[in-house]
Design a protein around this motif. Structure first.
Motif, PDB file in Angstrom:
ATOM      1  N   ASP A  76       0.802  -1.228   0.000  1.00 41.70           N
ATOM      2  CA  ASP A  76       0.000   0.000   0.000  1.00 41.70           C
ATOM      3  C   ASP A  76       0.831   1.273   0.000  1.00 41.70           C
ATOM      4  O   ASP A  76       0.272   2.374  -0.034  1.00 41.70           O
ATOM      5  CB  ASP A  76      -0.920   0.026   1.227  1.00 41.70           C
ATOM      6  N   GLY A 129       2.786   2.938  -2.109  1.00 49.29           N
ATOM      7  CA  GLY A 129       2.635   3.889  -3.206  1.00 49.29           C
ATOM      8  C   GLY A 129       1.299   4.587  -3.177  1.00 49.29           C
ATOM      9  O   GLY A 129       1.213   5.818  -3.344  1.00 49.29           O
ATOM     10  N   ARG A 130       0.230   3.828  -2.966  1.00 45.98           N
ATOM     11  CA  ARG A 130      -1.106   4.428  -2.934  1.00 45.98           C
ATOM     12  C   ARG A 130      -1.257   5.396  -1.770  1.00 45.98           C
ATOM     13  O   ARG A 130      -1.862   6.465  -1.909  1.00 45.98           O
ATOM     14  CB  ARG A 130      -2.170   3.333  -2.840  1.00 45.98           C
ATOM     15  N   GLU A 137       0.415   8.771  -2.384  1.00 48.96           N
ATOM     16  CA  GLU A 137      -0.417   9.628  -3.227  1.00 48.96           C
ATOM     17  C   GLU A 137      -1.546  10.248  -2.429  1.00 48.96           C
ATOM     18  O   GLU A 137      -1.865  11.429  -2.587  1.00 48.96           O
ATOM     19  CB  GLU A 137      -0.977   8.821  -4.388  1.00 48.96           C
ATOM     20  N   ARG A 138      -2.170   9.461  -1.542  1.00 52.01           N
ATOM     21  CA  ARG A 138      -3.261  10.007  -0.751  1.00 52.01           C
ATOM     22  C   ARG A 138      -2.764  11.099   0.186  1.00 52.01           C
ATOM     23  O   ARG A 138      -3.398  12.141   0.359  1.00 52.01           O
ATOM     24  CB  ARG A 138      -3.941   8.915   0.073  1.00 52.01           C
ATOM     25  N   GLN A 160      -3.082   6.249   7.448  1.00 49.24           N
ATOM     26  CA  GLN A 160      -4.505   6.249   7.113  1.00 49.24           C
ATOM     27  C   GLN A 160      -5.350   6.550   8.342  1.00 49.24           C
ATOM     28  O   GLN A 160      -6.304   7.333   8.294  1.00 49.24           O
ATOM     29  CB  GLN A 160      -4.897   4.884   6.541  1.00 49.24           C
TER      30      GLN A 160
END
Length: 409
Positions: free
Chosen positions: A33, A35-36, A39-40, A93
């Protein structure tokens, strides 16, 4: 074919093995996760230059440590930019989901070096003592400040790791004296700053819709039973039913019962006592509350508190409102050196039914904390002045002074 006699793991061994498997899965998911999430984090907002960084490189299971400071930090961000540094996507997150502070994702040493250099980080705040803090502490430019995540007389509060930080923000004289007495070569007068309890100056969600005229509100917040005799502080078995029976017997009292999330994990007797306390409260329909939601609203909402030897006692002391702390029945339970525990008479199990009388003697239903000079004095000892936003002003002034120190080189 006969199989060889192999050792069979006990329940603890099976749990540890399952935990290791879950941790391996979590690490693999975080790698996938990365890379994603990067970006977030960028979409959430630019990390400000010359800002205050909160270094939180640990797992999401420790989010409560950051949550202790989230609202004071969000308030600070209105005048001095603040962001959170994480090194794991699931932690990042959780931080983004919980509040409004921007997040910087620094999964390795190179990313952290670029962050400190490119964003001109001036001040770094730490809410725990995890080993990964030393990844950031190696940078000499920023001013490094240990906040911790709660006032306590426990050994955690006098870790030798405090020497690694430029400053430690403490609640009041108790924190300064505790560090000065325990750490060799540590000048507590220079290295500590007393900031009170800024958490008290903020509103928290979760309070029930109870009319102020519907009665006095008493919080009963026992800790769990602990996983070893030295920390067997939980009062549910020894005090719980008697305390709650005494409270609900008074028609003008409404009870907020907040069991520790780990209650019953190590003791079936505590699980049974928890059920018994809930049954007592249920006799009055919905007049009382079993509270398993967010923490913080209870400080302003409740009028008094009965709790155990736990961080809740110190949190409540800072409110200046009536407090009763139970006395552990386990002879092996470790009792740290503490003005709170030495000077505030503890409630023994045989006297558990007198909890309401003790609360009234300490000011419940009266004019406030000044009806009990001992509580007022203890509150000043641990947190200094806390009324009318004093803690927030001291905390933000202390951060600003650290920022100025870093800027001066």
């Amino acid at each position: 074919m006969r199989l060889p006699n192999l050792p069979v793991p006990g329940v603890g061994g099976l749990r540890r093995a399952a935990g290791l498997g879950a941790e391996a899965v979590r690490r693999a998911r975080n790698v996938a996760d990365a890379g994603r999430f990067a970006e977030r984090a960028e979409r959430n907002g630019l990390v400000p230059n010359a800002a205050v960084a909160v270094f939180f490189c640990t797992g999401p299971e420790n989010l409560f440590q950051l949550e202790q400071w989230r609202r004071p930090l969000e308030h600070l961000a209105a005048t001095r930019p603040v962001f959170v540094v994480v090194d794991q996507p699931d932690t990042g997150q959780a931080v983004l989901d919980a509040g409004t502070l921007p997040v910087a994702f620094a999964p390795g040493s190179g990313a952290l070096e670029r962050l400190v250099a490119e964003r001109d980080v001036r001040v770094v705040l730490y809410v725990n003592q995890v080993e990964r803090n030393f990844r950031m502490l190696r940078f000499a430019g920023p001013v490094h400040v240990q906040l911790g995540h709660g006032e306590s007389d426990k050994a955690y509060s006098v870790s030798n790791q405090h020497k690694a930080y430029d400053l430690t923000f403490v609640g009041g004289p108790a924190g300064r004296d505790r560090l000065g007495a325990a750490l060799r070569g540590f000048d507590a007068d220079v290295r500590t700053v007393q900031v009170g309890r800024p958490q008290l100056d903020h509103a928290y969600p979760g309070a029930p819709d109870w009319s102020r005229a519907s009665g006095l509100r008493v919080l009963y917040a026992p800790t769990w039973e602990g996983d070893r005799p030295s920390v067997a502080y939980g009062s549910l078995v020894s005090h719980g039913v008697a305390v709650v029976e005494a409270l609900v017997a008074e028609p003008e009292v409404r009870v907020i019962y907040r069991p520790h999330p780990r209650t019953g994990l190590s003791s079936a007797r505590h699980a049974e006592a928890d059920r018994a306390v809930r049954a007592v409260l249920a006799r009055d329909g919905d007049r009382h509350l079993v509270d398993t939601g967010p923490y913080g609203w209870q400080w302003a909402f409740a009028d008094a508190c009965v709790t155990d030897l736990s961080s809740v006692a110190y949190d409540w002391l800072a409110t200046g409102k009536p407090l009763v702390v139970t006395e552990p029945v386990a002879a092996e339970a470790y009792r740290p050196a503490s003005r709170l525990l030495d000077e505030l008479p503890l409630l023994p199990a045989p006297a558990a039914g007198s909890a309401l009388e003790v609360l009234r003697a300490r000011g419940l239903g009266g004019a406030g904390v000044e009806t009990d000079p001992l509580l007022a004095d203890l509150s000043r000892h641990y947190f200094g002045e806390t009324a009318d936003g004093a803690s927030t002003r001291r905390f933000e002034a202390a951060v600003e002074a650290a920022w100025t120190l870093a800027s001066a080189g």
